[in-house]
Design a protein around this motif. Structure first.
Motif, PDB file in Angstrom:
ATOM      1  N   PHE A   1       0.387  -1.374  -0.264  1.00  0.00           N
ATOM      2  CA  PHE A   1      -0.316   0.047   0.083  1.00  0.00           C
ATOM      3  C   PHE A   1       0.979   1.237   0.082  1.00  0.00           C
ATOM      4  CE2 PHE A   1      -3.241   2.626   1.483  1.00  0.00           C
ATOM      5  CZ  PHE A   1      -4.567   2.138   0.521  1.00  0.00           C
ATOM      6  N   PRO A   2       0.024   2.237  -0.710  1.00  0.00           N
ATOM      7  CA  PRO A   2       1.758   3.872  -1.256  1.00  0.00           C
ATOM      8  C   PRO A   2       1.343   4.783   0.030  1.00  0.00           C
ATOM      9  CG  PRO A   2      -0.356   3.860  -1.955  1.00  0.00           C
ATOM     10  CD  PRO A   2      -0.716   2.231  -1.782  1.00  0.00           C
ATOM     11  N   MET A   3       2.225   3.842   1.359  1.00  0.00           N
ATOM     12  CA  MET A   3       2.202   4.571   2.611  1.00  0.00           C
ATOM     13  C   MET A   3       3.013   5.731   2.728  1.00  0.00           C
ATOM     14  SD  MET A   3       0.177   3.060   4.069  1.00  0.00           S
ATOM     15  CE  MET A   3       0.200   3.198   5.697  1.00  0.00           C
ATOM     16  N   PHE A   4       4.188   5.727   1.473  1.00  0.00           N
ATOM     17  CA  PHE A   4       5.401   6.854   1.845  1.00  0.00           C
ATOM     18  C   PHE A   4       5.404   7.551   0.212  1.00  0.00           C
ATOM     19  CE2 PHE A   4       6.237   2.610   3.525  1.00  0.00           C
ATOM     20  CZ  PHE A   4       6.498   2.974   4.858  1.00  0.00           C
ATOM     21  N   GLY A   5       4.594   8.070  -0.264  1.00  0.00           N
ATOM     22  CA  GLY A   5       4.095   8.637  -1.554  1.00  0.00           C
ATOM     23  C   GLY A   5       4.913   7.834  -3.023  1.00  0.00           C
TER      24      GLY A   5
ATOM     25  N   GLY B   1       4.218  11.261  -8.148  1.00  0.00           N
ATOM     26  CA  GLY B   1       2.653  11.484  -8.754  1.00  0.00           C
ATOM     27  C   GLY B   1       1.548  10.192  -8.299  1.00  0.00           C
ATOM     28  N   MET B   2       2.044  10.373  -7.162  1.00  0.00           N
ATOM     29  CA  MET B   2       1.623   9.301  -5.866  1.00  0.00           C
ATOM     30  C   MET B   2       0.637   9.601  -4.269  1.00  0.00           C
ATOM     31  SD  MET B   2       3.380   5.900  -6.347  1.00  0.00           S
ATOM     32  CE  MET B   2       2.837   4.551  -5.404  1.00  0.00           C
TER      33      MET B   2
ATOM     34  N   PRO C   1       4.146   4.681 -11.248  1.00  0.00           N
ATOM     35  CA  PRO C   1       3.745   4.889 -10.042  1.00  0.00           C
ATOM     36  C   PRO C   1       2.205   4.009 -10.042  1.00  0.00           C
ATOM     37  CG  PRO C   1       2.677   6.271 -12.746  1.00  0.00           C
ATOM     38  CD  PRO C   1       4.336   5.257 -12.650  1.00  0.00           C
ATOM     39  N   GLN C   2       2.076   3.905  -8.773  1.00  0.00           N
ATOM     40  CA  GLN C   2       1.122   2.751  -8.525  1.00  0.00           C
ATOM     41  C   GLN C   2      -0.206   2.590  -9.503  1.00  0.00           C
ATOM     42  OE1 GLN C   2       1.856   2.058  -4.563  1.00  0.00           O
ATOM     43  NE2 GLN C   2       0.097   0.427  -4.482  1.00  0.00           N
ATOM     44  N   LEU C   3      -1.420   2.671  -8.920  1.00  0.00           N
ATOM     45  CA  LEU C   3      -2.479   3.044  -9.262  1.00  0.00           C
ATOM     46  C   LEU C   3      -2.115   3.133 -11.447  1.00  0.00           C
ATOM     47  CD1 LEU C   3      -5.207   2.521  -9.464  1.00  0.00           C
ATOM     48  CD2 LEU C   3      -5.726   4.567 -10.375  1.00  0.00           C
TER      49      LEU C   3
END
Length: 342
Positions: free
Chosen positions: A7-11, A21-22, A324-326
């Motif tokens: 999960f993107p906890m840190f940007g 861009g997160m 970028p994650q998504l």
């Protein structure tokens, strides 16, 4: 093979890219969590650090347990593997809080127990930072209290680090006999503890020829203790492109880590306070948990074949990072996951 993601906890996940861009706004992470279920992910690992290891300690980051509660409320199927560090949580109180979250999420909580590594973070938050093997001794007692609290009322324990008397945790967790407990570590102290106390072993990124012997070792330890088989997970950073040369170009872009990169200052702290089986290079450190060593870089067909190689040696869970994650998760949903699901 189950598919999980960090999960993107840190940007973001890249130590040499200031802005991926997160952002970590609620609107963004809610959208990602809900979309991940639709794409086909089974699990998310919600890491726990109070400082930002990726972008530098001054950068913002999310708290694991408040984030997990929020994500539980807006998802229906996703398993929540939430990291917990025993030195930061009293076990009896934690057992109560985690059991409540498991009930409210419909039995979707799992733990990722981490015995800490970041001395500077502990100093800044006023937490005692023990030597390596002492941290694992504390973790063993901590797990004994949490497990005992979940198995029934009236639990008592007296150890070197913790003491409880006639403890009652009601309601207990929805998942019985307890939520799945994951843990990782490469030292002898870690492997001995995990084999005896945990349900699943999670490993840093590595190719199948390195992962296979680790799984064989843990299987032998479990059998010697007369315990049931474990689950096995591997961390991996994934880059999928239509052409292999495009994937390699992206790999080169994200691994240019220098002494001036935001997360570089934590590199020596991490190395100094862990006991790893392999030397970690700055190339490895460009993403967390040696994720690039798993080799999941290439075309969809190439990456799917490498994943099958990990599955063949006993891996049943991948914990993926991408950036970028998504956008990258959408790509995986279109191009990779259909190949894996057959």
């Amino acid at each position: 093979m189950r598919l999980g993601y960090w999960f993107p906890m840190f940007g973001g996940w890249l130590r040499n890219v200031p802005d991926e861009g997160m952002d970590i706004s609620w609107a963004q992470i809610k959208r990602l969590a809900q979309r991940s279920e639709q794409i086909g992910f089974d699990l998310t690992l919600i890491a726990e650090l109070f400082l930002n290891d990726i972008k530098g300690i001054e950068a913002p980051s999310l708290d694991a347990w408040t984030t997990a509660a929020a994500v539980a409320a807006v998802t229906r199927r996703l398993e929540l593997m939430v990291a917990v560090r025993p030195t930061f949580h009293e076990p009896a109180i934690f057992a109560k809080q985690a059991a409540c979250l498991d009930q409210l999420s419909g039995g979707r909580l799992a733990l990722n127990v981490v015995s800490s590594w970041w001395a500077d973070e502990a100093r800044r938050y006023g937490i005692r930072f023990d030597a390596h093997d002492d941290r694992y001794a504390r973790t063993e007692e901590w797990l004994a209290v949490v497990d005992g609290a979940w198995r029934g009322p009236g639990f008592s324990f007296r150890g070197r680090h913790y003491e409880v008397e006639e403890l009652v945790v009601a309601p207990g967790p929805a998942r019985r006999p307890r939520p799945v407990i994951y843990a990782g570590g490469e030292s002898e102290a870690a492997k001995r503890l995990i084999a005896a106390r945990c349900d699943a072993y999670v490993m840093h990124g590595d190719p199948p020829e390195n992962v296979g012997p680790k799984i064989a070792d843990m299987r032998a330890r479990r059998e010697a203790l007369g315990l049931p088989p474990m689950q096995y997970g591997v961390a991996a950073y994934v880059i999928v492109r239509d052409r292999e040369e495009d994937a390699q170009r992206e790999l080169a872009r994200i691994t240019d880590v220098s002494a001036g990169s935001p997360g570089y200052r934590n590199y020596n702290d991490w190395i100094a306070h862990t006991q790893l089986e392999q030397q970690v290079s700055l190339h490895d450190y460009s993403v967390s948990n040696r994720g690039l060593r798993a080799g999941l870089v290439g075309t969809p067909q190439q990456v799917a074949e490498r994943i099958r190689g990990l599955e063949a040696v006993g891996v049943d869970l991948l914990l993926l990072q991408c950036s970028p994650q998504l956008e990258e998760m959408e790509r995986l949903g279109e191009q990779l996951i259909p190949l894996l699901r057959g």
